[in-house]
Design an enzyme around this catalytic site. Structure first.
Site, PDB file in Angstrom:
ATOM      1  N   GLY A  24       0.900  -1.006   0.169  1.00 13.04           N
ATOM      2  CA  GLY A  24      -0.044  -0.463  -0.333  1.00 13.04           C
ATOM      3  C   GLY A  24       0.743   1.054   0.318  1.00 13.04           C
ATOM      4  O   GLY A  24       0.385   2.458   0.318  1.00 13.04           O
ATOM      5  N   SER A  25       2.174   0.899  -0.561  1.00 13.53           N
ATOM      6  CA  SER A  25       2.708   2.155  -0.871  1.00 13.53           C
ATOM      7  C   SER A  25       2.661   2.930  -1.427  1.00 13.53           C
ATOM      8  O   SER A  25       2.320   4.277  -0.874  1.00 13.53           O
ATOM      9  CB  SER A  25       4.450   2.099  -0.304  1.00 13.53           C
ATOM     10  OG  SER A  25       5.014   1.367  -2.370  1.00 13.53           O
ATOM     11  N   ASN A  26       2.288   2.759  -2.418  1.00  5.18           N
ATOM     12  CA  ASN A  26       1.197   4.384  -3.447  1.00  5.18           C
ATOM     13  C   ASN A  26       0.176   4.637  -2.661  1.00  5.18           C
ATOM     14  O   ASN A  26      -0.601   5.532  -3.505  1.00  5.18           O
ATOM     15  CB  ASN A  26       0.914   3.304  -4.638  1.00  5.18           C
ATOM     16  CG  ASN A  26       1.929   3.362  -5.765  1.00  5.18           C
ATOM     17  OD1 ASN A  26       2.974   4.045  -6.208  1.00  5.18           O
ATOM     18  ND2 ASN A  26       3.189   2.032  -5.887  1.00  5.18           N
ATOM     19  N   LEU A  97      -4.075  -7.432  -8.142  1.00  8.05           N
ATOM     20  CA  LEU A  97      -3.423  -8.585  -8.529  1.00  8.05           C
ATOM     21  C   LEU A  97      -4.805  -9.295  -9.434  1.00  8.05           C
ATOM     22  O   LEU A  97      -4.783 -10.178 -10.477  1.00  8.05           O
ATOM     23  CB  LEU A  97      -2.550  -9.427  -8.230  1.00  8.05           C
ATOM     24  CG  LEU A  97      -1.315  -8.994  -7.421  1.00  8.05           C
ATOM     25  CD1 LEU A  97      -0.640 -10.244  -6.594  1.00  8.05           C
ATOM     26  CD2 LEU A  97      -0.817  -8.118  -8.121  1.00  8.05           C
ATOM     27  N   ILE A 100     -10.172  -6.703 -13.269  1.00 12.56           N
ATOM     28  CA  ILE A 100     -11.930  -6.384 -13.085  1.00 12.56           C
ATOM     29  C   ILE A 100     -12.855  -7.198 -13.830  1.00 12.56           C
ATOM     30  O   ILE A 100     -12.636  -7.083 -15.239  1.00 12.56           O
ATOM     31  CB  ILE A 100     -11.301  -4.919 -13.501  1.00 12.56           C
ATOM     32  CG1 ILE A 100     -10.270  -4.108 -12.831  1.00 12.56           C
ATOM     33  CG2 ILE A 100     -12.060  -4.527 -12.902  1.00 12.56           C
ATOM     34  CD1 ILE A 100     -10.108  -4.225 -11.164  1.00 12.56           C
ATOM     35  N   ASN A 114      -4.677   1.948 -14.292  1.00 19.07           N
ATOM     36  CA  ASN A 114      -3.330   1.391 -13.202  1.00 19.07           C
ATOM     37  C   ASN A 114      -1.751   1.803 -13.669  1.00 19.07           C
ATOM     38  O   ASN A 114      -1.897   2.623 -13.988  1.00 19.07           O
ATOM     39  CB  ASN A 114      -3.678  -0.715 -13.870  1.00 19.07           C
ATOM     40  CG  ASN A 114      -3.001  -1.468 -13.582  1.00 19.07           C
ATOM     41  OD1 ASN A 114      -2.376  -1.538 -12.925  1.00 19.07           O
ATOM     42  ND2 ASN A 114      -1.664  -1.874 -14.470  1.00 19.07           N
ATOM     43  N   HIS A 116       1.901   0.002 -14.026  1.00 16.57           N
ATOM     44  CA  HIS A 116       2.759  -0.885 -13.784  1.00 16.57           C
ATOM     45  C   HIS A 116       4.306  -0.442 -13.252  1.00 16.57           C
ATOM     46  O   HIS A 116       4.582   0.313 -14.295  1.00 16.57           O
ATOM     47  CB  HIS A 116       2.277  -1.970 -15.048  1.00 16.57           C
ATOM     48  CG  HIS A 116       3.069  -2.998 -15.699  1.00 16.57           C
ATOM     49  ND1 HIS A 116       2.429  -4.104 -14.755  1.00 16.57           N
ATOM     50  CD2 HIS A 116       4.043  -3.222 -16.218  1.00 16.57           C
ATOM     51  CE1 HIS A 116       3.646  -5.109 -15.127  1.00 16.57           C
ATOM     52  NE2 HIS A 116       4.416  -4.750 -16.025  1.00 16.57           N
ATOM     53  N   ASP A 157      -2.765  -5.395 -18.648  1.00 18.41           N
ATOM     54  CA  ASP A 157      -1.528  -4.360 -19.201  1.00 18.41           C
ATOM     55  C   ASP A 157      -1.935  -4.114 -20.490  1.00 18.41           C
ATOM     56  O   ASP A 157      -0.851  -3.794 -20.756  1.00 18.41           O
ATOM     57  CB  ASP A 157      -0.568  -4.675 -18.694  1.00 18.41           C
ATOM     58  CG  ASP A 157      -0.524  -4.907 -17.289  1.00 18.41           C
ATOM     59  OD1 ASP A 157      -0.681  -4.565 -16.292  1.00 18.41           O
ATOM     60  OD2 ASP A 157       0.994  -6.461 -16.940  1.00 18.41           O
ATOM     61  N   GLU A 186       7.513   5.449  -8.858  1.00 21.88           N
ATOM     62  CA  GLU A 186       5.466   6.213  -9.083  1.00 21.88           C
ATOM     63  C   GLU A 186       4.785   6.854  -7.705  1.00 21.88           C
ATOM     64  O   GLU A 186       4.317   7.125  -8.090  1.00 21.88           O
ATOM     65  CB  GLU A 186       5.241   4.613  -8.570  1.00 21.88           C
ATOM     66  CG  GLU A 186       5.243   3.242  -9.322  1.00 21.88           C
ATOM     67  CD  GLU A 186       5.181   2.032  -8.800  1.00 21.88           C
ATOM     68  OE1 GLU A 186       4.881   0.501  -9.407  1.00 21.88           O
ATOM     69  OE2 GLU A 186       5.248   1.473  -7.438  1.00 21.88           O
TER      70      GLU A 186
HETATM   71  C1  GRF Z   1       3.398  -0.876  -7.346  1.00 23.62           C
HETATM   72  O1  GRF Z   1       4.770  -1.881  -7.560  1.00 23.62           O
HETATM   73  C2  GRF Z   1       2.703  -1.044  -8.774  1.00 23.62           C
HETATM   74  O2  GRF Z   1       3.278  -0.940  -9.671  1.00 23.62           O
HETATM   75  C3  GRF Z   1       2.148  -2.328  -8.567  1.00 23.62           C
HETATM   76  O3  GRF Z   1       1.960  -2.371  -6.942  1.00 23.62           O
HETATM   77  C4  GRF Z   1       3.204  -2.615  -7.057  1.00 23.62           C
HETATM   78  C5  GRF Z   1       2.366  -2.311  -5.001  1.00 23.62           C
HETATM   79  O4  GRF Z   1       2.901  -1.557  -4.525  1.00 23.62           O
HETATM   80  N1  GRF Z   1       0.680  -2.796  -9.897  1.00 23.62           N
HETATM   81  P1  GRF Z   1       2.404  -0.751  -2.913  1.00 23.62           P
HETATM   82  O5  GRF Z   1       1.562  -1.678  -2.376  1.00 23.62           O
HETATM   83  O6  GRF Z   1       2.048   0.474  -3.239  1.00 23.62           O
HETATM   84  O7  GRF Z   1       3.873  -0.497  -1.918  1.00 23.62           O
END
Ligand code: GRF
Length: 202
Positions: A24-26, A97, A100, A114, A116, A157, A186
């Site tokens: 969940g870092s993003n 993952l 959808i 999304n 990637h 993708d 990201e």
């Molecule tokens: C990211 O690298 C993104 O590109 C991919 O999944 C990862 C998610 O990382 N689709 P996080 O859970 O947001 O840290």
């Protein structure tokens, strides 16, 4: 919302659902980016894994989590009704993952993005996630990698590309060191690209 004539009017406020099932870092960067935003709000996190790090991130940031079940996601309405009831305008896939389902794709065409961790169309498709992507990039001897933000459609993708950013792959890079470079890209770009898309939708 409807106008006096009964026609739908688009609200100036935009609500995001983030679909995530990993660390969940993003999601965290996106939550932070929009926490004081005048018209964009992260409404909830959609997650299929109760033990995922993103569930703790949501709780710590007072964002609700919708925990979803596989059976309902793929055979029922795919949670499209719940998303509409919550007036979700835009879906962000950030480490989600499962494919959808068509019901959600149809309801949110061109409103699902999304991210990637490579330069699509290379190194994408089913099974290409996490460190597998970076291992494949290094094994192929690529001199650069990067991130791709794209619309999600019914294929893994494959949707139209919205944004890419690149980084160098050096000869000493490992999957781990490359993943750190990619993650920095990201975190830097994903929230800003989402903001731009939602601003254009108003
Ligand atoms: C990211 O690298 C993104 O590109 C991919 O999944 C990862 C998610 O990382 N689709 P996080 O859970 O947001 O840290």
């Amino acid at each position: 919302m409807t106008s006096a004539s009964g026609n739908p009017v688009s609200s100036p406020h935009k609500s995001i659902a983030i679909f995530a099932s990993g660390a969940g870092s993003n999601a965290k960067k996106i939550i932070d980016h929009f926490s004081q935003h005048p018209f964009i709000k992260v409404r909830f996190i959609v997650c299929n894994k109760p033990t995922a790090g993103v569930v703790d991130i949501a709780a710590a940031n007072r964002i609700a989590t919708l925990l979803i079940e596989k059976e309902k996601f793929f055979r029922g309405n795919g949670y499209a009704d719940e998303l509409k009831e919550a007036q979700i305008d835009f879906i962000v896939l950030a480490g989600f993952l499962w494919k959808i389902p068509q019901t959600i794709i149809n309801a949110y065409r061109n409103r699902i993005v999304n991210i990637h961790p490579a330069l699509l169309p290379k190194f994408g498709g089913k099974g290409m996630y996490g460190s597998k992507v970076h291992e494949a990039v290094i094994a192929a001897g690529e001199s650069e990698s990067g991130i791709t933000i794209h619309y999600a459609d019914e294929h893994y993708d494959k949707g139209d590309i919205i944004f890419q950013a690149k980084c160098e792959v050096s000869r000493s890079d490992t999957a781990e060191s490359l993943s750190q470079k990619i993650q920095a890209l990201e975190h830097e770009h994903f929230p800003k690209v989402i903001e731009k898309l939602l601003s254009e939708m108003r």
